[in-house]
Each structure stands twice: as C-alpha cells, then as structure tokens.
Design a protein around this motif. Structure first.
Motif, PDB file in Angstrom:
ATOM      1  N   VAL A  24       1.547  10.267  12.148  1.00 21.24           N
ATOM      2  CA  VAL A  24       1.684   8.891  10.943  1.00 21.24           C
ATOM      3  C   VAL A  24       3.052   8.173  11.462  1.00 21.24           C
ATOM      4  CG1 VAL A  24       0.344  10.055   9.034  1.00 21.24           C
ATOM      5  CG2 VAL A  24       3.092  10.138   9.413  1.00 21.24           C
ATOM      6  N   GLU A  25       3.186   6.981  11.497  1.00 22.27           N
ATOM      7  CA  GLU A  25       4.054   6.004  11.662  1.00 22.27           C
ATOM      8  C   GLU A  25       4.875   5.492  10.324  1.00 22.27           C
ATOM      9  OE1 GLU A  25       5.022   5.423  14.560  1.00 22.27           O
ATOM     10  OE2 GLU A  25       3.173   6.453  15.380  1.00 22.27           O
ATOM     11  N   LYS A  26       5.955   5.034  10.411  1.00 24.30           N
ATOM     12  CA  LYS A  26       6.926   4.512   9.421  1.00 24.30           C
ATOM     13  C   LYS A  26       5.939   3.874   8.351  1.00 24.30           C
ATOM     14  CE  LYS A  26      11.079   1.908   8.377  1.00 24.30           C
ATOM     15  NZ  LYS A  26      12.211   1.269   8.726  1.00 24.30           N
ATOM     16  N   PRO A  27       5.301   2.853   8.911  1.00 26.75           N
ATOM     17  CA  PRO A  27       4.546   1.677   7.734  1.00 26.75           C
ATOM     18  C   PRO A  27       3.558   2.648   7.096  1.00 26.75           C
ATOM     19  CG  PRO A  27       4.751   0.759   9.985  1.00 26.75           C
ATOM     20  CD  PRO A  27       5.107   2.314  10.320  1.00 26.75           C
ATOM     21  N   ASP A  28       2.979   3.438   7.516  1.00 21.69           N
ATOM     22  CA  ASP A  28       2.041   4.525   6.817  1.00 21.69           C
ATOM     23  C   ASP A  28       2.826   5.009   5.779  1.00 21.69           C
ATOM     24  OD1 ASP A  28       0.267   3.723   8.538  1.00 21.69           O
ATOM     25  OD2 ASP A  28       0.631   5.551   9.954  1.00 21.69           O
ATOM     26  N   VAL A  29       4.055   5.673   5.957  1.00 25.45           N
ATOM     27  CA  VAL A  29       4.804   6.346   4.910  1.00 25.45           C
ATOM     28  C   VAL A  29       5.302   5.298   3.859  1.00 25.45           C
ATOM     29  CG1 VAL A  29       6.955   7.633   4.346  1.00 25.45           C
ATOM     30  CG2 VAL A  29       5.511   7.875   6.553  1.00 25.45           C
ATOM     31  N   VAL A  30       5.752   4.390   4.236  1.00 26.86           N
ATOM     32  CA  VAL A  30       6.280   3.087   3.253  1.00 26.86           C
ATOM     33  C   VAL A  30       5.009   2.748   2.322  1.00 26.86           C
ATOM     34  CG1 VAL A  30       7.200   0.930   3.099  1.00 26.86           C
ATOM     35  CG2 VAL A  30       8.362   2.368   4.865  1.00 26.86           C
ATOM     36  N   GLY A  31       3.859   2.162   3.034  1.00 28.71           N
ATOM     37  CA  GLY A  31       2.701   2.275   2.165  1.00 28.71           C
ATOM     38  C   GLY A  31       2.260   3.372   1.327  1.00 28.71           C
ATOM     39  N   ALA A  32       2.587   4.414   1.811  1.00 30.89           N
ATOM     40  CA  ALA A  32       2.003   5.537   0.632  1.00 30.89           C
ATOM     41  C   ALA A  32       2.883   5.559  -0.246  1.00 30.89           C
ATOM     42  CB  ALA A  32       1.992   6.773   1.653  1.00 30.89           C
ATOM     43  N   VAL A  33       4.522   5.281  -0.095  1.00 30.31           N
ATOM     44  CA  VAL A  33       5.214   5.408  -1.348  1.00 30.31           C
ATOM     45  C   VAL A  33       5.031   4.316  -2.280  1.00 30.31           C
ATOM     46  CG1 VAL A  33       7.877   5.236  -1.779  1.00 30.31           C
ATOM     47  CG2 VAL A  33       7.388   6.427   0.247  1.00 30.31           C
ATOM     48  N   PHE A  34       4.729   3.156  -1.872  1.00 28.24           N
ATOM     49  CA  PHE A  34       4.643   2.041  -2.812  1.00 28.24           C
ATOM     50  C   PHE A  34       3.241   2.410  -3.499  1.00 28.24           C
ATOM     51  CE2 PHE A  34       7.876  -0.236  -0.421  1.00 28.24           C
ATOM     52  CZ  PHE A  34       8.515  -0.787  -1.541  1.00 28.24           C
ATOM     53  N   GLY A  35       2.178   2.518  -2.713  1.00 25.22           N
ATOM     54  CA  GLY A  35       0.621   2.737  -3.362  1.00 25.22           C
ATOM     55  C   GLY A  35       0.295   3.750  -4.096  1.00 25.22           C
ATOM     56  N   GLN A  36       0.938   4.800  -3.698  1.00 19.65           N
ATOM     57  CA  GLN A  36       0.421   6.129  -4.687  1.00 19.65           C
ATOM     58  C   GLN A  36       1.687   6.325  -5.798  1.00 19.65           C
ATOM     59  OE1 GLN A  36      -0.573   9.810  -2.547  1.00 19.65           O
ATOM     60  NE2 GLN A  36      -0.915   8.561  -0.754  1.00 19.65           N
ATOM     61  N   THR A  37       2.725   5.783  -5.988  1.00 24.20           N
ATOM     62  CA  THR A  37       3.368   5.633  -6.992  1.00 24.20           C
ATOM     63  C   THR A  37       3.068   4.458  -7.983  1.00 24.20           C
ATOM     64  OG1 THR A  37       5.174   4.475  -6.075  1.00 24.20           O
ATOM     65  CG2 THR A  37       5.199   6.802  -5.994  1.00 24.20           C
ATOM     66  N   GLU A  38       2.196   3.352  -7.595  1.00 23.79           N
ATOM     67  CA  GLU A  38       1.987   2.321  -8.411  1.00 23.79           C
ATOM     68  C   GLU A  38       1.034   2.554  -9.626  1.00 23.79           C
ATOM     69  OE1 GLU A  38       0.169  -2.243  -7.868  1.00 23.79           O
ATOM     70  OE2 GLU A  38      -0.128  -0.698  -6.229  1.00 23.79           O
ATOM     71  N   GLY A  39       1.656   2.235 -10.788  1.00 22.31           N
ATOM     72  CA  GLY A  39       0.929   2.536 -12.006  1.00 22.31           C
ATOM     73  C   GLY A  39       1.278   3.964 -12.598  1.00 22.31           C
ATOM     74  N   LEU A  40       1.723   4.832 -11.906  1.00 22.14           N
ATOM     75  CA  LEU A  40       2.324   6.132 -12.189  1.00 22.14           C
ATOM     76  C   LEU A  40       3.314   6.018 -13.376  1.00 22.14           C
ATOM     77  CD1 LEU A  40       1.824   9.196 -11.812  1.00 22.14           C
ATOM     78  CD2 LEU A  40       3.890   9.231  -9.865  1.00 22.14           C
ATOM     79  N   LEU A  41       4.131   5.298 -13.173  1.00 21.78           N
ATOM     80  CA  LEU A  41       5.209   5.103 -14.097  1.00 21.78           C
ATOM     81  C   LEU A  41       5.171   3.871 -15.109  1.00 21.78           C
ATOM     82  CD1 LEU A  41       8.119   6.168 -11.759  1.00 21.78           C
ATOM     83  CD2 LEU A  41       6.788   7.888 -13.504  1.00 21.78           C
ATOM     84  N   SER A  42       6.002   3.693 -15.870  1.00 22.26           N
ATOM     85  CA  SER A  42       6.127   2.305 -16.495  1.00 22.26           C
ATOM     86  C   SER A  42       6.390   1.136 -15.639  1.00 22.26           C
ATOM     87  CB  SER A  42       7.073   2.381 -17.839  1.00 22.26           C
ATOM     88  OG  SER A  42       8.470   2.634 -17.066  1.00 22.26           O
ATOM     89  N   ASN A  43       5.939  -0.099 -16.020  1.00 22.32           N
ATOM     90  CA  ASN A  43       6.484  -1.222 -15.396  1.00 22.32           C
ATOM     91  C   ASN A  43       7.709  -1.482 -15.004  1.00 22.32           C
ATOM     92  OD1 ASN A  43       3.635  -2.024 -15.609  1.00 22.32           O
ATOM     93  ND2 ASN A  43       3.851  -3.235 -17.369  1.00 22.32           N
ATOM     94  N   ASP A  44       8.792  -0.810 -15.747  1.00 16.84           N
ATOM     95  CA  ASP A  44      10.217  -0.706 -15.686  1.00 16.84           C
ATOM     96  C   ASP A  44      10.665  -0.119 -14.533  1.00 16.84           C
ATOM     97  OD1 ASP A  44      10.708  -2.542 -17.760  1.00 16.84           O
ATOM     98  OD2 ASP A  44      11.194  -0.771 -19.078  1.00 16.84           O
ATOM     99  N   LEU A  45       9.750   0.766 -13.983  1.00 17.90           N
ATOM    100  CA  LEU A  45       9.925   1.606 -13.028  1.00 17.90           C
ATOM    101  C   LEU A  45       9.097   1.589 -11.617  1.00 17.90           C
ATOM    102  CD1 LEU A  45      11.122   5.175 -14.645  1.00 17.90           C
ATOM    103  CD2 LEU A  45      12.532   3.245 -13.584  1.00 17.90           C
ATOM    104  N   ASP A  46       8.236   0.196 -11.647  1.00 17.78           N
ATOM    105  CA  ASP A  46       7.329  -0.008 -10.774  1.00 17.78           C
ATOM    106  C   ASP A  46       8.486  -0.262  -9.521  1.00 17.78           C
ATOM    107  OD1 ASP A  46       4.517  -0.855  -9.606  1.00 17.78           O
ATOM    108  OD2 ASP A  46       5.952  -2.457  -9.118  1.00 17.78           O
ATOM    109  N   LEU A  47       8.062   0.248  -8.055  1.00 13.83           N
ATOM    110  CA  LEU A  47       8.888   0.205  -7.079  1.00 13.83           C
ATOM    111  C   LEU A  47       8.790  -1.259  -6.604  1.00 13.83           C
ATOM    112  CD1 LEU A  47       8.072   3.550  -4.980  1.00 13.83           C
ATOM    113  CD2 LEU A  47      10.289   2.973  -6.098  1.00 13.83           C
ATOM    114  N   ARG A  48       7.479  -1.928  -6.511  1.00 16.35           N
ATOM    115  CA  ARG A  48       7.572  -3.231  -6.004  1.00 16.35           C
ATOM    116  C   ARG A  48       8.550  -4.202  -6.951  1.00 16.35           C
ATOM    117  NH1 ARG A  48       3.676  -3.251  -2.333  1.00 16.35           N
ATOM    118  NH2 ARG A  48       1.965  -1.804  -2.560  1.00 16.35           N
TER     119      ARG A  48
END
Length: 415
Positions: A24-48
């Motif tokens: 895997v490459e760096k963009p894959d990891v960054v995409g996974a961090v943003f994508g798989q944590t989206e909606g997991l926590l409240s809007n106040d802790l949304d990574l984006r």
C-alpha cells in the motif's frame, strides 16, 4: 519530533503503527484514515472538519514494503484537549482495511509536545547558565564578592556595652542564636539568618548571659575544642535552651547554606545534650555536671508544667521564615504549568513530575526526599502518603480539607 511537524498550536502527537497484508502507499493509508473513521464519532470529532478548522494537522505517513507486506508509522498532530485526543487515537484502531489489503493499526503513544518543549527549555537554560558562569572571570567574581561582603557588613549591628557583633534582628527577635565570632554572624547573614550574636572569644560577656535568660536561646558553636570551651562558659553564666554544633572539625563561618539549615534543624534541648555528652565532665568535676544538668532539667520541667496550663508556642529561628519565603518563590515558578518537583534536603530538584501523577510519584518515592512542591492543591490523602514516605514539607498554592495533620509534615501554601 520530526522536522516537518506542525508545532505552532499542536499540543499532542498521536503515534500509531500500521501493518498491511499487501503493498500500500501513503495516499491509501490517508484515505483509509479519513474514510473509515467518518461517521464513527460525533460531528465535533470528524477528521475532515477538524483538519479544515486547523484542530488537527497534516497526517504524516512513513511506510515501506518488504516481501509483499507493508509496515510503517502514522503521526497525527492534535490541538484538541487530552480527552478528545485520546478518543481520536483510539478510533484509529478500528481501521481494518487499507486499499484492497487487510490492515491493522495500533496506537503506540500520545506524545505531549509541551513536555518536550519544557525539556528543551530546561536543557537550553542549563547551557546558557553554564556559559554565563564561565564568562564571569576571576576579577568579576572578586568584584561581586566584595559587593556582597560590603552589604553584609552594612547589615551587621552591635549589641550591649561590649558592642558585640550581631544580626539586625537581635533587638526584636524572641529567639536568638549565639555564635563565636563576627565571621560566624556574617556567614549566617549571607543565608538570611539575622537573629545572631557573637561572644567574641572564650570568655562569654555577662550581657550575653543576661540576654539568654530573656530569650529562647540556641548555642551554635564550632565543631572543635574551642567550640566546647565557649559552650561550657555559656552554660555556666547563661540559660541555653537548645544546642547545635558545626560538623566535627568545621567552623560555623565556613558552612554552606544546606549545612547551616541541617545544623539548626537538628538542634537538641540542653538537658538532652548534657545527658548524652561529657562536655561538663572534662574538667573532672562531676558534681558540676550534675548540678548543671539538674538546673536545665528543672527549667524544662517548669516549661512542661506551664504547657499543661497554657499552650506556649516556641519561637523558631528566623531561618524557618526565610526557608518558607524561598519555597514560595520556587512555587511561583510552577504556576500554571501543571507540574511539580521533588527536592532533597539541600533543595536540589531530584525529579520533575506532572501534577496529575503527583500522588503516585510520592507513593513510589525511594531514597531520600525532603520536599514536594507543585502547582495544585494539598489534600488529606497526599498529606498521609507524604508522612509515610518521610516527606518533611508539602508546598502548593492551597490546601483543602486537611483534618489530620501529622507532626512530621509541614504544609506551606502561597497564602
């Protein structure tokens, strides 16, 4: 901390290890961090949203592949508070896929950037101080010492018809310290002890004998034969309440500050001193010894009877006031830092601690520790564990709900 880390508003750095069953490459990891944590926590802790508002920094990924597997490290700068940062760090461990590959992320640590900065400040301050000391040449040191000596000489006063050298507080203090000579008075003045008077020779003036009957008197003599002779004379013509001596072979005028403080702290009542030494027997007159010892015993028995009728607060040498002032000045350096320190008897820092861990740090103290000073509140639980560990002083901005105060622990607060 690496070179590229954002340190302007960053409080914490989240460090996590990643392993993937594939390349895997760096963009894959960054995409996974943003994508798989989206909606997991409240809007106040949304990574984006957090990154858009600058509350987390740019996600840094350092990854390499070997034998069809990828391993690396993820670093996320955070300016959130401690709890929110911990939640964000834990959420990374829910990621189980990066790109087309199964993956696992494990948070290894959350680094406090401010603690690292404080360590850098301390280390740099040590270097600057060392350079300052080295830059002061012998001539400058002599000039400084001459000025200090002049100030001490200016402070020194005189007592009685014999014009004995004395500290400026000798006329007003309820407690006095009797020393041998002018140099002893000057040395104690250097450390802020102003209630001293010198006998100036083996023959103790009558004015000192009369003064000792009116004040709480501590005899502080040299640790040699001369000190013994002066002490004998003083015991015969005056009334000495406490006795302490310089270390064997040393003179009071040569003692460092920590040695002076220890000697005054370890003073003993005259009756106890006479019971454990043969200082009055050296002349061969045992009856003299018994008479002198009995006189001091009767005097202290009289004090004990009076204490039962009415509590008497024993005046302490002014060194205690100066020590308290020094403690308060040291405490101000910790204000707002959330930190504290453990000090030895000479007030040297042996360990810096976080206030949130102060109880456990005191509980786990091993070896000699004299003082704990910190940016916080002294509680009963802390007093109890300090007493168990032999801590003599607790210093903080305030104390709260102290119901039981052990005799061996002194509590000092800013007020």
């Amino acid at each position: 901390m690496g070179k590229g880390e954002e340190l302007t508003t960053t409080k914490y750095l989240i460090h996590a290890q990643i392993t993937a069953n594939g390349i895997v490459e760096k963009p894959d990891v960054v995409g996974a961090v943003f994508g798989q944590t989206e909606g997991l926590l409240s809007n106040d802790l949304d990574l984006r949203e957090l990154q858009r508002t600058g509350r987390i920094g740019r996600i840094q990924v350092n990854i390499h592949s070997n034998s069809g597997r990828a391993k690396g490290e993820i670093v996320i700068p955070s300016s959130l508070d401690r709890v929110e940062t911990a939640i964000l760090a834990a959420s990374l461990e829910t990621i189980n896929r990066v790109g087309p590959c199964e993956a696992e992320i494990h948070t290894t640590k959350v680094e406090d950037v401010r603690a690292v900065k404080r360590e850098q400040v301390v280390n740099r301050a040590k270097e600057i101080y060392k350079n300052m000391v080295e830059s002061v040449g012998p001539t400058s040191m002599r000039m400084i010492e001459e000025v200090r000596e002049a100030m001490r000489v200016h402070e020194i006063s005189e007592y009685g018809e014999d014009r004995l050298p004395a500290g400026p507080s000798i006329h007003t203090s309820d407690a006095i310290i009797v020393v041998e000579g002018r140099s002893d008075v000057l040395n104690l003045l250097k450390y802020g002890i102003k209630n001293t008077v010198a006998v100036e020779g083996v023959s103790v003036p009558r004015s000192i004998g009369e003064l000792s009957k009116k004040r709480t008197t501590t005899a502080f003599v040299d640790g040699d034969r001369g000190g013994e002779l002066i002490l004998k004379e003083l015991l015969q013509i005056g009334e000495v309440d406490y006795i302490t001596r310089a270390p064997k072979g040393k003179e009071v005028e040569d003692l460092e500050k920590d040695e002076v403080l220890v000697a005054l702290r370890d003073k003993v009542p005259t009756a106890q001193f006479l019971a454990t030494t043969n200082i009055l027997n050296d002349s061969g007159n045992s009856n003299n010894h018994k008479k002198e010892n009995n006189r001091h015993n009767r005097r202290h028995q009289k004090y004990n009877r009076n204490e039962k009728q009415k509590p008497v607060k024993e005046p302490e040498p002014e060194v205690e006031d100066d020590e308290v002032t020094l403690m308060k000045d040291m405490l101000k350096e910790f204000e707002g830092t959330g930190c504290g320190a453990i000090l030895d008897e000479a007030l040297n820092m042996t360990k810096e601690v976080e206030v949130e861990n102060i109880y456990e740090e005191i509980k786990n103290i091993e070896g000699t520790a004299d003082t704990v000073i910190f940016d916080g509140v002294i509680s009963q639980r802390m007093v109890d564990v300090a007493s168990e560990k032999g801590i003599k002083k607790l210093v903080a901005f305030k104390s709260m709900n102290i119901v039981k105060k052990p005799q061996n622990v002194k509590i000092i607060t800013i007020n």
